[in-house]
Scaffold this motif. Sequence first.
Motif, PDB file in Angstrom:
ATOM      1  N   ALA A 214      50.705   1.872  55.955  1.00  0.00           N
ATOM      2  CA  ALA A 214      49.948   0.669  56.302  1.00  0.00           C
ATOM      3  C   ALA A 214      50.825  -0.575  56.243  1.00  0.00           C
ATOM      4  O   ALA A 214      50.713  -1.472  57.099  1.00  0.00           O
ATOM      5  CB  ALA A 214      48.753   0.522  55.357  1.00  0.00           C
ATOM      6  N   VAL A 215      51.698  -0.650  55.243  1.00  0.00           N
ATOM      7  CA  VAL A 215      52.616  -1.795  55.141  1.00  0.00           C
ATOM      8  C   VAL A 215      53.531  -1.861  56.364  1.00  0.00           C
ATOM      9  O   VAL A 215      53.711  -2.921  56.977  1.00  0.00           O
ATOM     10  CB  VAL A 215      53.443  -1.691  53.843  1.00  0.00           C
ATOM     11  N   VAL A 216      54.102  -0.716  56.731  1.00  0.00           N
ATOM     12  CA  VAL A 216      54.992  -0.674  57.888  1.00  0.00           C
ATOM     13  C   VAL A 216      54.215  -0.973  59.165  1.00  0.00           C
ATOM     14  O   VAL A 216      54.680  -1.727  60.034  1.00  0.00           O
ATOM     15  CB  VAL A 216      55.685   0.698  57.982  1.00  0.00           C
ATOM     16  N   GLY A 217      53.020  -0.388  59.302  1.00  0.00           N
ATOM     17  CA  GLY A 217      52.222  -0.619  60.497  1.00  0.00           C
ATOM     18  C   GLY A 217      51.835  -2.066  60.669  1.00  0.00           C
ATOM     19  O   GLY A 217      51.922  -2.624  61.773  1.00  0.00           O
ATOM     20  N   ALA A 231      63.113  -2.845  63.578  1.00  0.00           N
ATOM     21  CA  ALA A 231      63.905  -3.055  62.361  1.00  0.00           C
ATOM     22  C   ALA A 231      63.063  -3.683  61.263  1.00  0.00           C
ATOM     23  O   ALA A 231      63.221  -3.349  60.077  1.00  0.00           O
ATOM     24  CB  ALA A 231      65.115  -3.935  62.676  1.00  0.00           C
ATOM     25  N   ALA A 232      62.163  -4.577  61.637  1.00  0.00           N
ATOM     26  CA  ALA A 232      61.291  -5.204  60.639  1.00  0.00           C
ATOM     27  C   ALA A 232      60.449  -4.157  59.929  1.00  0.00           C
ATOM     28  O   ALA A 232      60.254  -4.212  58.705  1.00  0.00           O
ATOM     29  CB  ALA A 232      60.394  -6.244  61.304  1.00  0.00           C
ATOM     30  N   GLY A 233      59.951  -3.166  60.682  1.00  0.00           N
ATOM     31  CA  GLY A 233      59.176  -2.101  60.055  1.00  0.00           C
ATOM     32  C   GLY A 233      60.001  -1.296  59.069  1.00  0.00           C
ATOM     33  O   GLY A 233      59.516  -0.929  57.987  1.00  0.00           O
ATOM     34  N   ALA A 234      61.261  -1.012  59.419  1.00  0.00           N
ATOM     35  CA  ALA A 234      62.135  -0.267  58.507  1.00  0.00           C
ATOM     36  C   ALA A 234      62.386  -1.064  57.233  1.00  0.00           C
ATOM     37  O   ALA A 234      62.354  -0.513  56.118  1.00  0.00           O
ATOM     38  CB  ALA A 234      63.449   0.061  59.211  1.00  0.00           C
ATOM     39  N   PHE A 235      62.628  -2.358  57.372  1.00  0.00           N
ATOM     40  CA  PHE A 235      62.850  -3.193  56.186  1.00  0.00           C
ATOM     41  C   PHE A 235      61.591  -3.263  55.329  1.00  0.00           C
ATOM     42  O   PHE A 235      61.667  -3.296  54.093  1.00  0.00           O
ATOM     43  CB  PHE A 235      63.290  -4.599  56.597  1.00  0.00           C
ATOM     44  N   ALA A 236      60.414  -3.275  55.955  1.00  0.00           N
ATOM     45  CA  ALA A 236      59.164  -3.337  55.197  1.00  0.00           C
ATOM     46  C   ALA A 236      59.014  -2.119  54.294  1.00  0.00           C
ATOM     47  O   ALA A 236      58.592  -2.235  53.135  1.00  0.00           O
ATOM     48  CB  ALA A 236      57.980  -3.440  56.149  1.00  0.00           C
ATOM     49  N   LEU A 237      59.370  -0.941  54.802  1.00  0.00           N
ATOM     50  CA  LEU A 237      59.285   0.269  53.985  1.00  0.00           C
ATOM     51  C   LEU A 237      60.231   0.188  52.799  1.00  0.00           C
ATOM     52  O   LEU A 237      59.858   0.504  51.658  1.00  0.00           O
ATOM     53  CB  LEU A 237      59.599   1.496  54.836  1.00  0.00           C
ATOM     54  N   MET A 238      61.459  -0.229  53.048  1.00  0.00           N
ATOM     55  CA  MET A 238      62.434  -0.296  51.959  1.00  0.00           C
ATOM     56  C   MET A 238      62.036  -1.339  50.921  1.00  0.00           C
ATOM     57  O   MET A 238      62.188  -1.116  49.712  1.00  0.00           O
ATOM     58  CB  MET A 238      63.823  -0.586  52.530  1.00  0.00           C
ATOM     59  N   ILE A 239      61.520  -2.464  51.376  1.00  0.00           N
ATOM     60  CA  ILE A 239      61.128  -3.519  50.438  1.00  0.00           C
ATOM     61  C   ILE A 239      59.904  -3.085  49.635  1.00  0.00           C
ATOM     62  O   ILE A 239      59.786  -3.399  48.445  1.00  0.00           O
ATOM     63  CB  ILE A 239      60.869  -4.828  51.194  1.00  0.00           C
ATOM     64  N   PHE A 240      58.980  -2.372  50.271  1.00  0.00           N
ATOM     65  CA  PHE A 240      57.833  -1.825  49.536  1.00  0.00           C
ATOM     66  C   PHE A 240      58.307  -0.982  48.356  1.00  0.00           C
ATOM     67  O   PHE A 240      57.782  -1.090  47.243  1.00  0.00           O
ATOM     68  CB  PHE A 240      56.971  -0.987  50.487  1.00  0.00           C
ATOM     69  N   CYS A 241      59.303  -0.148  48.589  1.00  0.00           N
ATOM     70  CA  CYS A 241      59.822   0.713  47.531  1.00  0.00           C
ATOM     71  C   CYS A 241      60.620  -0.065  46.495  1.00  0.00           C
ATOM     72  O   CYS A 241      60.856   0.432  45.383  1.00  0.00           O
ATOM     73  CB  CYS A 241      60.694   1.820  48.131  1.00  0.00           C
ATOM     74  N   LEU A 470      51.452  -7.967  50.264  1.00  0.00           N
ATOM     75  CA  LEU A 470      51.833  -8.719  51.462  1.00  0.00           C
ATOM     76  C   LEU A 470      53.309  -9.093  51.452  1.00  0.00           C
ATOM     77  O   LEU A 470      53.860  -9.466  52.496  1.00  0.00           O
ATOM     78  CB  LEU A 470      50.986  -9.999  51.576  1.00  0.00           C
ATOM     79  N   SER A 471      53.962  -9.003  50.296  1.00  0.00           N
ATOM     80  CA  SER A 471      55.362  -9.421  50.188  1.00  0.00           C
ATOM     81  C   SER A 471      56.302  -8.628  51.088  1.00  0.00           C
ATOM     82  O   SER A 471      57.154  -9.224  51.760  1.00  0.00           O
ATOM     83  CB  SER A 471      55.822  -9.324  48.732  1.00  0.00           C
ATOM     84  N   PRO A 472      56.206  -7.283  51.134  1.00  0.00           N
ATOM     85  CA  PRO A 472      57.104  -6.556  52.039  1.00  0.00           C
ATOM     86  C   PRO A 472      56.931  -6.973  53.492  1.00  0.00           C
ATOM     87  O   PRO A 472      57.914  -7.031  54.248  1.00  0.00           O
ATOM     88  CB  PRO A 472      56.700  -5.087  51.838  1.00  0.00           C
TER      89      PRO A 472
END
Length: 657
Positions: A214-217, A231-241, A470-472
């Motif tokens: 959901a964060v990536v989407g 690329a923004a979606g990929a960064f969102a996943l990494m930042i979530f983790c 919402l941060s990621p």
Amino acid sequence: MTAIYGLFLLASALALGLAIAGRCGDDPARRIGAGLLAAAHAPLLLATLAMAVAVVLPGQIAAIRWLPVAGALVPALVALCLQPRIAREAAPRSWRRPTLVALLVLCGGTLAVLAKLLAILVSNLFPIIANDALTYLAEARMFAAQGSLAALAHGLGDPASGAPPTHPHTALFAVYLGHSLLFSPGPQPAGAALGDDMPVRLAFQFTVLCLAMAVVGMTMLLAAGRRHAIAAGAFALMIFCAFQAFEYTSFNSSRDPFRLIPWLGLLTLLIVFVDRRGLPPSLLPAVATTAGWLAASHTINLYFLAVVAPIFVVATLLRRVPVVQVLLIALAGLVGLALPVLHYVDNLRRIGNVLGNGMNYFHYPGTALAEAFLRYGNWSARDLSPLGALQKMLEQQGMMIGLAALAGTVVLLAIAWLGPRERRTVPVVLAAAFLFLLAIPLIELKRLFPIDMKEAMVSNYRYAYTVFILSPVIMALSVQGILAEVEQRFGAWAASIFLVVGAVATALFARAELHRWRIYPTWDVPTAYRAKFEPICEAARALPVGSVWLSDRSTVSYQCGIWPVFLYSPAGRRYFLPTTVEEARKVLEGDKVGLVSLEEAIPGWWPETAFYKALTQLKDEGVFDLRRDGGWQIFTRRPAKAAGEILPFQARANARS
């Protein structure tokens, strides 16, 4: 059956995601983002369908097991087959690829982080021991046994109303868990030993994966139409983790991912609504559905929705959204909220409180526990200044990543201010929602709402997930904006270098934080913890008809398949209400209490009550036996004496006489 259930979860999410992605135009970022965000809602869809089947066909276990799966798969597959054909055009600007090296580095870093996350989720498939999770599982087991929503209104909080005392939420999450239990161990009669429950452990961990999706989407949907959206979606996943605080959701089998998924879904729809000055009619059912899931998944979501609503009202006015569009989305939202809100209206009607009997501290006033609760002070931030409360909240979520989120918000707003006017809406509304929610501890909300959220968000850091989830998204969008600026000012190679450095740094940091996520190297600890439940269950099963079992934990009910009288409830309060030992003894003996299991370890909690002193006195007199097992204190009434037998307290009395 665990493998079958796991395949059904994946198939439901995949079919739902593909069906929605196929109707979102030809922009890859928009298609992938919409698909991921839709797929993330698969647990809520399965729970809703299982609840609907239980209402229409109560007690039909086979139907409740299989029809929700069919209901999730068949319509999604039909929609996938009937999706409109879209003419393929040149890739939009959001899909201009960086250099091959940068792309490979980004993919490698993202996969490395994802692999670590999945390994943690698999490691955390251990027997569940978290207090809240076991409470929901106790209800889920009753639902699985009877196939009826009536099983969830167990009535031990208030027999007259049937309102459960353990929590104030709707039954949606318990039904989701109960549906998974139908695959293993299946329906079990009351009091039966619990079998293999691996499917329900998988159900918990699946929601964590869905939250990441959901964060990536959300990120990719809000980034679509501009360069570097993928690329923004990929960064969102990494930042979530990289948010170490989120590890609680997996390690403690938390309900939070289940409640946060529709929060992200609804916010995405509202932001898109403001940005586009309306939504197509085909998306109005999505608004109604996510609004309903938002309210049904957790009570606190209604509070945060009320807090953030003014942001969207102001944004709608500033964007001059047509009145018809405003009325349509308002109607859709109200329709979705109507059914879950009825749960709270019914609580108010029957009990006089929208939260029902579902908060333990409702039952403390007028008892010795009220003073102990205030002395313990776990649920209090009254001594903290507003800035001190904010600082503590940031520390709980991770000070470094929390400050990075604030910096990312500033960067996002700066890029929006310097960029084209037509592209300011999404970042400004998103950042405003984040900052407004973050400012909750800074203002005296107690004057506006019945809950003092400064205290709540500091004392229970899980509530702050609603803000920091919402941060990621914000940080990933700021990275996208920086990439676009670097590419525009210095060229594609400079952007590629920035992307490589950023991807490597973020992946390394995320992997380092993931190593801090708690796991059990072996499952010996949780297995041993759950093993302590079995003697309590055996004692409960052996109670004579009419005997009462009291407990300050409903968690053991899942293992036992039997509900105790929960002490923090109207039915349980009468036992710790007496102020003298004599009064407490009369209640215990008059109600034929045969078993008392206590685990609360707060210093001075039970020992200061007349209830506990009466139990101790009865133990000394030989009426009860006391056994300590870990943190448990288990008082078991001795069987009735045989003819001629003299109990210890009678022997002492005879000696005195």
